[in-house]
Design a protein around this motif. Structure first.
Motif, PDB file in Angstrom:
ATOM      1  N   PHE A  89       0.857  -1.194   0.000  1.00  0.00           N
ATOM      2  CA  PHE A  89       0.000   0.000   0.000  1.00  0.00           C
ATOM      3  C   PHE A  89       0.892   1.243   0.000  1.00  0.00           C
ATOM      4  CE2 PHE A  89      -2.374   2.880   3.151  1.00  0.00           C
ATOM      5  CZ  PHE A  89      -3.002   3.589   2.137  1.00  0.00           C
ATOM      6  N   GLY A  90       0.580   2.162  -0.919  1.00  0.00           N
ATOM      7  CA  GLY A  90       1.339   3.414  -0.977  1.00  0.00           C
ATOM      8  C   GLY A  90       2.683   3.302  -1.657  1.00  0.00           C
ATOM      9  N   HIS A  91       3.031   2.098  -2.122  1.00  0.00           N
ATOM     10  CA  HIS A  91       4.398   1.890  -2.597  1.00  0.00           C
ATOM     11  C   HIS A  91       4.620   2.150  -4.082  1.00  0.00           C
ATOM     12  CE1 HIS A  91       5.326   0.508   1.370  1.00  0.00           C
ATOM     13  NE2 HIS A  91       6.529   0.104   1.043  1.00  0.00           N
ATOM     14  N   TRP A  92       3.541   2.093  -4.877  1.00  0.00           N
ATOM     15  CA  TRP A  92       3.775   2.274  -6.323  1.00  0.00           C
ATOM     16  C   TRP A  92       4.380   3.645  -6.601  1.00  0.00           C
ATOM     17  CZ3 TRP A  92       1.491   6.132  -9.184  1.00  0.00           C
ATOM     18  CH2 TRP A  92       0.373   6.750  -8.624  1.00  0.00           C
ATOM     19  N   SER A  93       3.921   4.672  -5.879  1.00  0.00           N
ATOM     20  CA  SER A  93       4.483   6.008  -6.085  1.00  0.00           C
ATOM     21  C   SER A  93       5.729   6.228  -5.222  1.00  0.00           C
ATOM     22  CB  SER A  93       3.432   7.074  -5.756  1.00  0.00           C
ATOM     23  OG  SER A  93       2.908   6.856  -4.447  1.00  0.00           O
ATOM     24  N   ALA A  94       5.781   5.575  -4.044  1.00  0.00           N
ATOM     25  CA  ALA A  94       6.903   5.795  -3.123  1.00  0.00           C
ATOM     26  C   ALA A  94       8.243   5.452  -3.777  1.00  0.00           C
ATOM     27  CB  ALA A  94       6.707   4.959  -1.857  1.00  0.00           C
ATOM     28  N   HIS A  95       8.291   4.299  -4.464  1.00  0.00           N
ATOM     29  CA  HIS A  95       9.553   3.892  -5.099  1.00  0.00           C
ATOM     30  C   HIS A  95      10.023   4.955  -6.094  1.00  0.00           C
ATOM     31  CE1 HIS A  95       9.824   0.074  -3.211  1.00  0.00           C
ATOM     32  NE2 HIS A  95       8.743  -0.437  -3.757  1.00  0.00           N
ATOM     33  N   ARG A  96       9.066   5.476  -6.865  1.00  0.00           N
ATOM     34  CA  ARG A  96       9.424   6.467  -7.887  1.00  0.00           C
ATOM     35  C   ARG A  96       9.871   7.790  -7.253  1.00  0.00           C
ATOM     36  NH1 ARG A  96      10.534   3.282  -9.392  1.00  0.00           N
ATOM     37  NH2 ARG A  96       9.769   1.761 -10.851  1.00  0.00           N
ATOM     38  N   LEU A  97       9.197   8.174  -6.162  1.00  0.00           N
ATOM     39  CA  LEU A  97       9.558   9.428  -5.492  1.00  0.00           C
ATOM     40  C   LEU A  97      10.973   9.333  -4.925  1.00  0.00           C
ATOM     41  CD1 LEU A  97       6.158  10.225  -3.721  1.00  0.00           C
ATOM     42  CD2 LEU A  97       7.182  11.448  -5.666  1.00  0.00           C
ATOM     43  N   GLU A  98      11.331   8.163  -4.395  1.00  0.00           N
ATOM     44  CA  GLU A  98      12.699   7.972  -3.910  1.00  0.00           C
ATOM     45  C   GLU A  98      13.681   8.183  -5.061  1.00  0.00           C
ATOM     46  OE1 GLU A  98      11.596   4.049  -1.738  1.00  0.00           O
ATOM     47  OE2 GLU A  98      13.687   4.478  -1.239  1.00  0.00           O
ATOM     48  N   GLU A  99      13.343   7.581  -6.209  1.00  0.00           N
ATOM     49  CA  GLU A  99      14.225   7.713  -7.368  1.00  0.00           C
ATOM     50  C   GLU A  99      14.300   9.144  -7.872  1.00  0.00           C
ATOM     51  OE1 GLU A  99      13.660   3.245  -9.263  1.00  0.00           O
ATOM     52  OE2 GLU A  99      13.067   5.008 -10.417  1.00  0.00           O
ATOM     53  N   LEU A 100      13.114   9.792  -7.970  1.00  0.00           N
ATOM     54  CA  LEU A 100      13.067  11.157  -8.506  1.00  0.00           C
ATOM     55  C   LEU A 100      13.879  12.123  -7.653  1.00  0.00           C
ATOM     56  CD1 LEU A 100       9.308  11.487  -9.584  1.00  0.00           C
ATOM     57  CD2 LEU A 100      11.301  11.679 -11.095  1.00  0.00           C
ATOM     58  N   THR A 101      13.952  11.860  -6.347  1.00  0.00           N
ATOM     59  CA  THR A 101      14.703  12.757  -5.466  1.00  0.00           C
ATOM     60  C   THR A 101      16.119  12.245  -5.257  1.00  0.00           C
ATOM     61  OG1 THR A 101      13.991  11.566  -3.476  1.00  0.00           O
ATOM     62  CG2 THR A 101      12.586  13.380  -4.219  1.00  0.00           C
ATOM     63  N   GLY A 102      16.510  11.230  -6.014  1.00  0.00           N
ATOM     64  CA  GLY A 102      17.855  10.669  -5.873  1.00  0.00           C
ATOM     65  C   GLY A 102      18.116  10.188  -4.457  1.00  0.00           C
ATOM     66  N   GLY A 103      17.087   9.676  -3.816  1.00  0.00           N
ATOM     67  CA  GLY A 103      17.253   9.138  -2.473  1.00  0.00           C
ATOM     68  C   GLY A 103      17.190  10.196  -1.382  1.00  0.00           C
TER      69      GLY A 103
END
Lengths: 379, 379
Positions: free
Chosen positions: B258-272
């Motif tokens: 739950f909540g993870h489909w966008s979370a993974h991408r947000l981590e990537e978009l912000t370079g961690g």
């Protein structure tokens, strides 16, 4: 201090299908396996040795596989056969890179077609990509069709150690096509029969009598008889995994590894000149001599085992035996199993015992017996 | 055509122990775990980030572990923490090389001490060496103690894909030491609480009310309350694996994501820059907005979820949300799961549904709502 205990079971299930002419348009084994999974993508990993021995097979596979309805076959990856496939992670990495490139997911399939080493490398790649892409094994040697190809292990060599890398990962399916065996050199066919003698001696006296009574046909590589050998050997192997109580080998016992503690070293000592099955044959002979000295086999029973091996055309001895460092080979075997030493010996024909100790001087005596026997046989 | 069907079950079992001061001479948790296995050798893999944050810990570990009776500790391997530990197979290979060098066997232990990434890399190495050396996890972050550290996955990144490599391999044991959390920056402690909010919303309304009523204490990082959060979150996670019906995730549903489909991408978009837990918090907020539009959550329920996140000090939005390619993130998520898309949404508080389709314009509307909310909050 609070303590929770986690416990759960996972059920593994897969078919092992015996067929002929798997890449014929009239054969629907593969489409039936692929369809129920809703699989849309697949890659094939094919053994270069097989393709070389069977001219036209590559084209046949290509025509057949790319025409399968509903399956998007992305590539036929040709990899070197034999131990070269398992030298480190090079081949496994190449397969994983292809799995990634084509966007294969956990419901996609890797179809591995080849001998045991190629199946091991492709299986390792599939098991570790996306935490497990489905694997369909199409073993193409007597050895792999009757033994490891129907089992649940994969592997690659690393740091100079055989199968240092690998996992226990059941395949999605195994398809044994007897027509694919026709391209095998006769030496490979014979070598593959050693594992059948092995399981018969330690697990099934009826199967042993079958091998005894058919040893002439087996020596002549009679296809129908070789098929019967493979089917029964595969069946015993599957039953052992299912009912042996330790499919993922967490204990130290490895009951199916009869004859293997020396076999692995003999393969190494000869730089692979001795085929795995041939090493196993010598290993069986050595451990049968030892079992006789330990009064686990009668002299007559031992002679029956040696006679079957000899009639099939398998070696009972090899000059490299003289160089075998017995204590060290046993220690390496112990370390590979982990924990305590546990060597499988036959008790009569069709049953086995595990021994935790090997009398090294007595084993050396057995080695001398075999080396003498070889010289006598040669004269 | 002959068809055999192989089927067998394997039972996995491991303890999850909550303790304090694990490397104190009065603490016998580790010796008790190591002894029954007849283990003689072990290596420790320690997170460099942890050792840096806790001066003296390295010496304490060294003194404690080398003095354990009957255990032959071979080395304390220090590896980089965070995603650096999972960048390809470099760290996993180093650990495997050490397993090989010291002759560790399948009954030996790798003891991994650190955050989720170090546990993942060490777990991947242990799972693939000798087809499985035993792993004891000592998670040292709120996130890993309450979530992945008690679970059955390991992994490493490859070909630009997070966790492209990995296996499902249950650990031999998990030890959660609350004292090890004291070295964590407060931002990391808070980020770790996001997974607790996640499981509470989709699985346990009682736990959600606990989080609601304790959000002030949690925001203040009150140790006893953080411990309670971890224990309950770990318990739910274990229960899900045990009773969810699909521990090795062969289906497409991934209810805990739950909540993870966008979370993974947000981590990537912000370079961690955005921590995993922070990404999950934003992901929860986004999917709760969507769940409200789908009439799965009432407006009041949604506000309660957002309030808990906000009170704990977790973000509900982030400028990177504006750059999120929603259809592509959903497609990547589908591909990672394999098969069909399956997104978990809350149904009321304490229950969940799986949806196979996401209305992209509606989700974009939810994103705008969150971005607006952020601007309002900032003013």
């Amino acid at each position: 201090v609070k303590k929770l205990r986690q416990e759960f079971s996972v059920t593994f299930s897969y078919p092992v299908i015996f067929t002929r002419d798997i890449f014929s348009t009239r054969n629907d084994t593969l489409p039936q396996l692929l369809e129920p999974a809703g699989c849309t993508a697949a890659v094939v990993v094919a053994d270069a040795g097989l393709l070389q021995a069977a001219p036209g097979l590559h084209d046949t596979m290509r025509r057949y596989l790319y025409a399968l309805p509903g399956i998007s076959l992305r590539e036929i990856v040709v990899v070197p056969g034999g131990e070269e496939a398992k030298r480190g992670e090079r081949i496994a990495d190449r397969i994983r890179e292809i799995i990634h490139r084509y966007g294969l997911c956990r419901h996609s399939h890797v179809i591995a077609v080849g001998g045991g080493a190629v199946l091991d490398a492709a299986g390792y790649a599939a098991a570790t990509a996306h935490r497990g892409v489905k694997l369909i094994r199409v073993p193409t040697t007597v050895l792999s069709q009757s033994d490891a190809g129907v089992g649940i292990k994969n592997g690659a060599n690393a740091f100079g150690s055989k199968n240092f890398l690998g996992t226990f990962t059941p395949p999605a399916a195994v398809v044994n096509d007897s027509d694919l065996l026709r391209t095998l050199p006769s030496r490979e066919v014979r070598a593959g029969m050693a594992e059948a003698v092995k399981v018969a001696v330690i697990k099934d006296s009826t199967f042993f009598r079958f091998l005894e009574s058919r040893s002439g046909l087996l020596a002549a590589l009679h296809p129908g008889t070789v098929e019967q050998l493979i089917e029964r050997c595969a069946e015993i192997h599957l039953e052992h995994i299912r009912s042996g109580g330790d499919p993922f080998e967490r204990g130290s016992a490895r009951p199916l590894d009869f004859g293997h503690w020396s076999a692995h070293r003999l393969e190494e000592l000869t730089g692979g000149e001795l085929r795995h099955g041939e090493g196993v044959a010598v290993g069986i002979a050595l451990d049968c001599e030892y079992a006789e000295m330990q009064r686990l086999l009668s002299s007559q029973e031992k002679e029956r085992v040696l006679a079957v091996l000899r009639h099939i055309g398998l070696p009972l001895s090899h000059p490299a035996l003289a160089e075998l460092n017995i204590p060290r080979a046993l220690e390496d075997f112990r370390r590979h199993l982990g924990g305590h030493l546990s060597v499988t010996l036959p008790r009569g024909i069709g049953a086995a015992v595990q021994v935790a100790r090997v009398d090294v001087p007595m084993m050396e005596e057995c080695r001398r017996t075999l080396l003498r026997r070889e010289r006598v046989d040669e004269q």
